[in-house]
Design an enzyme around this catalytic site. Structure first.
Site, PDB file in Angstrom:
ATOM      1  N   LYS A  84      36.220  27.763  41.878  1.00 59.68           N
ATOM      2  CA  LYS A  84      36.134  28.985  42.693  1.00 59.68           C
ATOM      3  C   LYS A  84      36.514  30.206  41.867  1.00 59.68           C
ATOM      4  O   LYS A  84      35.817  31.233  41.907  1.00 59.68           O
ATOM      5  CB  LYS A  84      37.086  28.873  43.895  1.00 59.68           C
ATOM      6  CG  LYS A  84      37.326  30.185  44.627  1.00 59.68           C
ATOM      7  CD  LYS A  84      38.263  30.026  45.790  1.00 59.68           C
ATOM      8  CE  LYS A  84      39.733  30.022  45.462  1.00 59.68           C
ATOM      9  NZ  LYS A  84      40.317  31.346  45.183  1.00 59.68           N
ATOM     10  N   ASN A  85      37.621  30.084  41.127  1.00 59.28           N
ATOM     11  CA  ASN A  85      38.136  31.262  40.427  1.00 59.28           C
ATOM     12  C   ASN A  85      37.344  31.614  39.179  1.00 59.28           C
ATOM     13  O   ASN A  85      37.644  32.613  38.510  1.00 59.28           O
ATOM     14  CB  ASN A  85      39.625  31.080  40.129  1.00 59.28           C
ATOM     15  CG  ASN A  85      40.444  31.114  41.420  1.00 59.28           C
ATOM     16  OD1 ASN A  85      39.924  31.508  42.476  1.00 59.28           O
ATOM     17  ND2 ASN A  85      41.684  30.682  41.357  1.00 59.28           N
TER      18      ASN A  85
ATOM     19  N   CYS B  60      44.803  35.102  50.314  1.00 58.93           N
ATOM     20  CA  CYS B  60      46.010  34.419  50.768  1.00 58.93           C
ATOM     21  C   CYS B  60      47.196  35.379  50.808  1.00 58.93           C
ATOM     22  O   CYS B  60      47.353  36.222  49.924  1.00 58.93           O
ATOM     23  CB  CYS B  60      46.336  33.259  49.828  1.00 58.93           C
ATOM     24  SG  CYS B  60      45.182  31.898  49.977  1.00 58.93           S
TER      25      CYS B  60
ATOM     26  N   ARG C 133      50.432  41.719  46.595  1.00 53.55           N
ATOM     27  CA  ARG C 133      49.469  41.461  45.511  1.00 53.55           C
ATOM     28  C   ARG C 133      48.829  42.789  45.112  1.00 53.55           C
ATOM     29  O   ARG C 133      47.675  43.076  45.442  1.00 53.55           O
ATOM     30  CB  ARG C 133      48.414  40.443  45.957  1.00 53.55           C
ATOM     31  CG  ARG C 133      49.024  39.080  46.225  1.00 53.55           C
ATOM     32  CD  ARG C 133      48.010  38.053  46.659  1.00 53.55           C
ATOM     33  NE  ARG C 133      47.194  37.556  45.580  1.00 53.55           N
ATOM     34  CZ  ARG C 133      46.247  36.626  45.738  1.00 53.55           C
ATOM     35  NH1 ARG C 133      46.008  36.111  46.930  1.00 53.55           N
ATOM     36  NH2 ARG C 133      45.544  36.206  44.706  1.00 53.55           N
TER      37      ARG C 133
ATOM     38  N   ASP D  36      48.953  27.727  41.570  1.00 55.14           N
ATOM     39  CA  ASP D  36      48.155  27.136  42.650  1.00 55.14           C
ATOM     40  C   ASP D  36      48.428  25.650  42.831  1.00 55.14           C
ATOM     41  O   ASP D  36      48.061  25.066  43.855  1.00 55.14           O
ATOM     42  CB  ASP D  36      46.654  27.350  42.384  1.00 55.14           C
ATOM     43  CG  ASP D  36      46.263  28.810  42.472  1.00 55.14           C
ATOM     44  OD1 ASP D  36      46.995  29.591  43.099  1.00 55.14           O
ATOM     45  OD2 ASP D  36      45.222  29.179  41.899  1.00 55.14           O
TER      46      ASP D  36
ATOM     47  N   ARG E 167      37.927  28.107  52.085  1.00 53.21           N
ATOM     48  CA  ARG E 167      37.752  29.153  51.066  1.00 53.21           C
ATOM     49  C   ARG E 167      37.721  28.547  49.678  1.00 53.21           C
ATOM     50  O   ARG E 167      37.110  29.107  48.774  1.00 53.21           O
ATOM     51  CB  ARG E 167      38.884  30.190  51.165  1.00 53.21           C
ATOM     52  CG  ARG E 167      38.773  31.056  52.421  1.00 53.21           C
ATOM     53  CD  ARG E 167      39.793  32.194  52.412  1.00 53.21           C
ATOM     54  NE  ARG E 167      40.021  32.613  51.062  1.00 53.21           N
ATOM     55  CZ  ARG E 167      41.214  32.686  50.470  1.00 53.21           C
ATOM     56  NH1 ARG E 167      42.301  32.421  51.157  1.00 53.21           N
ATOM     57  NH2 ARG E 167      41.317  33.045  49.226  1.00 53.21           N
TER      58      ARG E 167
HETATM   59  C1  EPZ Z   1      44.123  34.654  40.554  1.00 53.68           C
HETATM   60  O1  EPZ Z   1      44.676  35.624  41.427  1.00 53.68           O
HETATM   61  C2  EPZ Z   1      43.605  33.563  41.439  1.00 53.68           C
HETATM   62  N1  EPZ Z   1      42.639  34.117  42.379  1.00 53.68           N
HETATM   63  C3  EPZ Z   1      44.754  32.917  42.193  1.00 53.68           C
HETATM   64  O2  EPZ Z   1      44.235  31.808  42.888  1.00 53.68           O
HETATM   65  C4  EPZ Z   1      45.822  32.434  41.238  1.00 53.68           C
HETATM   66  O3  EPZ Z   1      46.924  31.984  41.978  1.00 53.68           O
HETATM   67  C5  EPZ Z   1      46.240  33.578  40.316  1.00 53.68           C
HETATM   68  O4  EPZ Z   1      45.090  34.149  39.662  1.00 53.68           O
HETATM   69  C6  EPZ Z   1      47.230  33.153  39.236  1.00 53.68           C
HETATM   70  O5  EPZ Z   1      46.665  32.153  38.448  1.00 53.68           O
HETATM   71  C7  EPZ Z   1      41.377  34.378  42.004  1.00 53.68           C
HETATM   72  O6  EPZ Z   1      40.989  34.178  40.866  1.00 53.68           O
HETATM   73  C8  EPZ Z   1      40.471  34.879  43.057  1.00 53.68           C
HETATM   74  P1  EPZ Z   1      47.068  37.659  39.076  1.00 53.68           P
HETATM   75  P2  EPZ Z   1      45.004  37.084  40.906  1.00 53.68           P
HETATM   76  O7  EPZ Z   1      46.469  39.001  39.053  1.00 53.68           O
HETATM   77  O8  EPZ Z   1      44.001  37.493  39.888  1.00 53.68           O
HETATM   78  C9  EPZ Z   1      50.781  40.569  39.877  1.00 53.68           C
HETATM   79  C10 EPZ Z   1      43.787  30.440  44.750  1.00 53.68           C
HETATM   80  O9  EPZ Z   1      44.456  29.770  45.589  1.00 53.68           O
HETATM   81  N2  EPZ Z   1      49.845  41.698  39.738  1.00 53.68           N
HETATM   82  O10 EPZ Z   1      47.087  36.852  37.832  1.00 53.68           O
HETATM   83  O11 EPZ Z   1      45.207  37.920  42.105  1.00 53.68           O
HETATM   84  C11 EPZ Z   1      50.538  39.751  41.127  1.00 53.68           C
HETATM   85  O12 EPZ Z   1      51.144  40.341  42.248  1.00 53.68           O
HETATM   86  C12 EPZ Z   1      44.241  31.818  44.343  1.00 53.68           C
HETATM   87  O13 EPZ Z   1      42.739  30.022  44.267  1.00 53.68           O
HETATM   88  C13 EPZ Z   1      50.308  42.983  39.766  1.00 53.68           C
HETATM   89  O14 EPZ Z   1      51.504  43.228  39.931  1.00 53.68           O
HETATM   90  O15 EPZ Z   1      46.393  36.787  40.232  1.00 53.68           O
HETATM   91  C14 EPZ Z   1      51.125  38.416  40.742  1.00 53.68           C
HETATM   92  O16 EPZ Z   1      52.512  38.427  40.939  1.00 53.68           O
HETATM   93  C15 EPZ Z   1      45.493  32.249  45.008  1.00 53.68           C
HETATM   94  N3  EPZ Z   1      49.419  44.019  39.618  1.00 53.68           N
HETATM   95  C16 EPZ Z   1      50.846  38.324  39.255  1.00 53.68           C
HETATM   96  O17 EPZ Z   1      50.550  39.651  38.819  1.00 53.68           O
HETATM   97  C17 EPZ Z   1      48.078  43.784  39.449  1.00 53.68           C
HETATM   98  O18 EPZ Z   1      47.314  44.785  39.301  1.00 53.68           O
HETATM   99  C18 EPZ Z   1      49.682  37.433  38.874  1.00 53.68           C
HETATM  100  O19 EPZ Z   1      48.540  37.787  39.649  1.00 53.68           O
HETATM  101  C19 EPZ Z   1      47.612  42.475  39.419  1.00 53.68           C
HETATM  102  C20 EPZ Z   1      48.500  41.431  39.570  1.00 53.68           C
END
Ligand code: EPZ
Length: 432
Positions: free
Chosen positions: A22-23, A115, A120, A309, A401
């Site tokens: 998915k990702n 989620c 986020r 995850d 999803r």
């Molecule tokens: C991706 O989310 C995945 N989603 C998530 O999978 C996964 O848990 C996550 O990466 C971590 O591996 C998709 O790809 C659609 P991040 P993403 O940006 O990109 C903070 C699932 O179940 N952050 O790496 O949203 C954020 O709050 C889902 O398949 C900021 O502060 O994750 C978090 O604490 C759930 N500012 C951390 O970084 C930003 O601008 C990591 O988030 C962006 C992120």
């Protein structure tokens, strides 16, 4: 509301192949907008998030067709205005920021859903695009971005290795004017997958999978198109592995290199499962009569760490294991919303902030529980495989999803697990 019925206590046996991740699929769908020629994505599962992405693409006017597990796109002028429906349906709508900004010159995106794992923010996406020359306006429930002319190259350091922000800035830099360097980038396998897709369409991205990306910008749309089968879903693979651990039995996960989920397989091995890793597949076996070992102290982290995850799935495995364990999630504040469901199943697990404390040794029993999010929902289904009696998992739409048919996958391995038909669900709707 959908309901999943799980009757625990039956060992699993068989082979299963995870669908495309998915990702990986979600950013690639968005990235097709950057290509001046048609694109094809193969092996795409009919997930709710994929359907929401296709709806988003259609809503902005893109030419897209989903047939036989393939998505076909063709270049066409698009609008930068994303309607609230598809944006709110998933986090993956954030992947459209850079592509729509490039294609349409402007983008208005209602804040992405997905989620509820805690706050986020998307500040890194916005800050990086702003550094490339985009004008960024944040509104109470939306963001609006505008570019005048081409985006320009940057030497930009991400304040933390966000997967989504790395993808956004990589896509933007691939179409900007000049050579960019992105430092502090996420290294998850989905980044390299997206880079390979973009490079096949004419981008010049080096270093994907490392913290430093060097990107030669095309100064506009990428000249070509691309045809790609996205990488296998490592989180779905971990779900099948966790299911084998919870239920016992022997499950082989095919078409998924074990290196994609090494920390999770190491965890299962330490817990007492027999894990056999080969080049392109792996087997997880467990004697259902022998209790698993607890005593784990897991901490999630960015790649190559223990994937966030997979944290609820690991917790599901540890509930009945002998010995207390802890799981700490370093990425998301509310990763363990599934704890209420674990408690209903008879586990004394307690969530304290980002920590989940698991006493272990629980004799799990069936119960009525609710999926709080995608992976938490999958963890409840997985835990229920090892519980005595019938569990009903109420799901307001999270699990589909990320898994086209999780109960069907598990049933194919011998589990008693199924989606209830609407008429059957109506009879049990009074169950909390
Ligand atoms: C991706 O989310 C995945 N989603 C998530 O999978 C996964 O848990 C996550 O990466 C971590 O591996 C998709 O790809 C659609 P991040 P993403 O940006 O990109 C903070 C699932 O179940 N952050 O790496 O949203 C954020 O709050 C889902 O398949 C900021 O502060 O994750 C978090 O604490 C759930 N500012 C951390 O970084 C930003 O601008 C990591 O988030 C962006 C992120």
């Amino acid at each position: 509301m959908e309901w999943i019925e799980v009757t625990g206590g039956r060992p699993l046996a068989g082979r299963i192949r995870p669908a495309a991740a998915k990702n990986s699929v979600l950013p690639l769908l968005a990235a097709t907008l950057l290509c001046a020629q048609p694109c094809t994505l193969r092996g795409v599962p009919p997930l709710a998030d994929v359907r929401a992405s296709l709806a988003l693409l259609e809503a902005v006017g893109a030419a897209v067709r989903f047939a036989g597990g393939c998505v076909y796109t063709a270049p066409r002028p698009v609008s930068g205005r994303v309607p609230p429906g598809p944006a709110a349906a998933m986090r993956g709508s954030v992947f459209y920021l850079a592509p729509l900004l490039m294609r349409a010159g402007r983008v208005e995106l209602p804040l992405p859903g997905g989620c509820c794992l805690g706050p986020r923010p998307i500040d890194i996406h916005l800050d990086g695009l702003s550094a490339m020359g985009a004008h960024v306006e944040t509104r109470p429930a939306a963001v609006a971005l505008l570019r005048r002319g081409a985006l320009h190259a940057v030497d930009y350091t991400l304040r933390l290795p966000s997967v989504g922000a790395t993808l956004t800035l990589m896509m933007a830099a691939a179409c900007a004017q000049g050579h960019s360097i992105l430092r502090g980038a996420a290294c998850e396998p989905e980044i390299a997958d997206a880079a390979a897709f973009l490079n096949a369409a004419g981008a010049q991205i080096e270093g994907a999978g490392t913290p430093v990306l060097r990107i030669g910008g095309a100064g506009g749309l990428l000249p070509g198109g691309a045809c790609r089968t996205p990488l296998p879903d490592r989180i779905a693979a971990a779900t099948y592995a966790a299911a084998a651990a919870c239920a016992g039995g022997c499950v082989t996960v095919e078409g998924c290199p074990p290196a994609l989920l090494e920390p999770f397989l190491n965890f299962l091995s330490a817990a007492g499962c027999t894990v056999t890793a080969r080049a392109g597949d792996f087997t997880v076996a467990r004697d259902p009569a022998a209790p698993l070992r607890g005593g784990a102290a897991l901490c999630t982290g960015a790649w190559p760490g223990f994937a966030t995850d997979t944290a609820p799935l690991a917790a599901a495995v540890l509930l009945a294991a002998q010995g207390a364990s802890t799981v700490h999630d370093s990425l998301f504040e509310n990763r363990f919303a599934c704890t209420a469901g674990f408690a209903a199943l008879g586990a004394g697990a307690q969530a304290r902030g980002r920590d989940l404390v698991i006493p272990g040794g629980a004799a799990l029993h069936g119960a009525a529980v609710t999926a709080p999010d995608l992976r938490g929902g999958a963890a409840l289904v997985t835990a229920a495989l090892g519980a005595a009696g019938r569990t009903l998992v109420a799901d307001p739409g999270h699990i589909r999803r990320g898994y086209a048919d999780l109960p069907g996958d598990l049933a194919a391995l011998g589990a008693r697990c199924r989606y209830l038909a609407p008429q059957e669900a109506e009879k049990i709707v009074e169950v909390p």
